[in-house]
Design an enzyme around this catalytic site. Structure first.
Site, PDB file in Angstrom:
ATOM      1  CG  ASP A  83      -1.975   0.540   1.249  1.00  0.00           C
ATOM      2  OD1 ASP A  83      -2.362   1.364   0.566  1.00  0.00           O
ATOM      3  OD2 ASP A  83      -2.424   1.418   2.205  1.00  0.00           O
ATOM      4  CG  ASP A 105      -0.208   8.125  -2.733  1.00  0.00           C
ATOM      5  OD1 ASP A 105      -0.795   8.659  -3.895  1.00  0.00           O
ATOM      6  OD2 ASP A 105      -0.358   8.315  -1.537  1.00  0.00           O
ATOM      7  CG  HIS A 232      -7.419   4.639  -0.140  1.00  0.00           C
ATOM      8  ND1 HIS A 232      -5.534   4.702  -0.059  1.00  0.00           N
ATOM      9  CD2 HIS A 232      -6.878   3.714  -1.444  1.00  0.00           C
ATOM     10  CE1 HIS A 232      -5.013   3.714  -0.990  1.00  0.00           C
ATOM     11  NE2 HIS A 232      -5.763   3.660  -1.908  1.00  0.00           N
ATOM     12  N   GLY A 233      -9.908   4.195   3.092  1.00  0.00           N
ATOM     13  CA  GLY A 233     -10.138   5.425   4.137  1.00  0.00           C
ATOM     14  C   GLY A 233     -11.718   5.105   4.150  1.00  0.00           C
ATOM     15  CB  SER A 234     -13.811   2.211   2.278  1.00  0.00           C
ATOM     16  OG  SER A 234     -13.937   3.252   1.585  1.00  0.00           O
ATOM     17  CB  ILE A 276     -11.538  -2.458   6.105  1.00  0.00           C
ATOM     18  CG1 ILE A 276     -11.910  -2.162   4.895  1.00  0.00           C
ATOM     19  CG2 ILE A 276     -11.532  -2.325   7.375  1.00  0.00           C
ATOM     20  CD1 ILE A 276     -13.186  -3.019   5.391  1.00  0.00           C
ATOM     21  CB  THR A 278     -10.088   2.589  11.663  1.00  0.00           C
ATOM     22  OG1 THR A 278      -8.977   3.941  10.764  1.00  0.00           O
ATOM     23  CG2 THR A 278     -11.073   3.290  12.862  1.00  0.00           C
TER      24      THR A 278
END
Length: 354
Positions: A83, A105, A232-234, A276, A278
């Site tokens: 990632d 990225d 992202h951040g999902s 995922i 968090t």
């Protein structure tokens, strides 16, 4: 062993209309929770090593952890994904270690903090695609910066992410630019900015169309229908685990994540990979806090770590079932990375741009 490319897995997901949760891995407990959930639900797996995980555990340790999981569960197709690579060099080293998929990225400069210009992003992503596809390895690119449409603040986690306040043009990926980017780079998957951000503190209230733009997913998918979109951040930030953490001494303020039903809507319009992290962190932390509070004389780490496996496994099962991933592992017939290289070389996997 069923180590496959992300392109093969996401092509299958597109053909059969499902999404695949991509879980970050830092330790044994996370890896076991993910694989046990996949085994229970017959789900293909994407496990990824973030910049923070690579710093914490070390890329060689993570590699062998993932390979051990593949050995124990040989019937489950697994993508080993790096990632947020901040340079082509980072991606190249991951390929040398055996990763079957990498993310370049280029939305940020090599420091992982400074937003990059479009031409820079195209250039470094093109470089990465060239050597990765020559190895049969998939490449995920990123266009736009993760951050909150609610506040304009950039989102950072594990040392990667823009800093400060961003404008909406940076926080929402432009469909026309996405089409041009895919045409020029030939990435297999594209992470897009739609208002999500890394970490637990995504939204101060349940998100609406003003703060989470599912409409933008639809517009981008219409332009690049064969390119797999990535959210992202999902993490959904389960409120029950927040309550448990705070009940047993935690001090996490009110926060909300991306609703599962919104992710499912995105899957209808080309989202194939859903990042995922968090959610597993919250479940793990809540399980440990509760166990130690209820068992104050206990000091055997195996006993409280086993509770984290149970908690995280339940999250993974729920996501596999909600995203339609369940039932698909046994349908995927692994293609070697050499086989994928041949497909790239023949032009079979070139993107379609409308």
């Amino acid at each position: 062993m069923a180590l496959i490319s992300m392109r093969q897995m996401l092509d299958h997901a597109a053909e059969f209309g499902y999404g695949v949760p991509a879980f970050n891995v830092n330790n044994l407990e996370q890896m076991r929770a993910i694989m046990e959930a996949a085994d229970k639900t017959d789900s293909p797996v994407i496990v990824q090593a973030s910049a923070g995980a690579r710093k914490y555990a070390g890329a060689p340790f993570l590699r062998h952890l993932i390979l051990a999981a593949i050995e124990e569960f040989p019937h489950i197709p697994v993508v080993m994904h790096q990632d947020h690579g901040t340079s082509p060099d980072v991606c190249q080293r991951s390929i040398q270690l055996g990763f079957s998929s990498v993310m370049m990225d280029g939305s940020l400069r090599e420091d992982g903090k400074t937003p990059a210009d479009y031409d820079y992003n195209v250039r470094v992503t093109q470089q990465t695609v060239a050597f990765a596809h020559a190895c049969g390895v998939s490449v995920e690119g990123e266009l736009g910066c993760l951050g909150s449409l609610e506040t304009g603040m950039a989102g950072e986690e594990d040392g990667v992410g823009a800093e400060g306040v961003l404008d909406h043009s940076q926080l929402l990926t432009d469909p026309e630019e996405a089409a041009d980017f895919v045409k020029k780079t030939k990435v297999d998957a594209l992470a897009i900015a739609i208002g999500t951000s890394h970490g637990a503190y995504k939204f101060t209230k349940p998100p609406t169309g003003d703060t989470l733009s599912i409409q933008r997913i639809k517009e981008i998918h219409a332009r690049i229908p064969d390119t797999h979109l990535v959210m992202h951040g999902s993490s959904s930030v389960p409120q029950d685990w927040l309550a448990i953490i705070n009940e047993y001494g935690g001090e996490i303020k009110e926060t909300y994540g991306v609703p599962v039903e919104e992710i499912v809507e995105g899957i209808k319009y080309g989202v194939r990979k859903v990042n995922i992290d968090t959610d597993l962190r919250l479940a793990s932390t809540g399980a440990i806090r509760r166990f130690l509070a209820q068992n104050p004389s206990e000091f055997d780490p195996r006993k409280y770590f086993s509770k984290t496996v149970e908690a995280m496994r339940d999250i993974c099962i729920a996501r596999y079932e909600a995203f339609g991933t369940a039932g698909n592992a046994s349908k995927i017939k692994p293609i070697s990375l050499e086989g994928m290289f041949q497909r790239y070389a023949r032009g079979e996997l070139d993107p379609k741009v409308n």
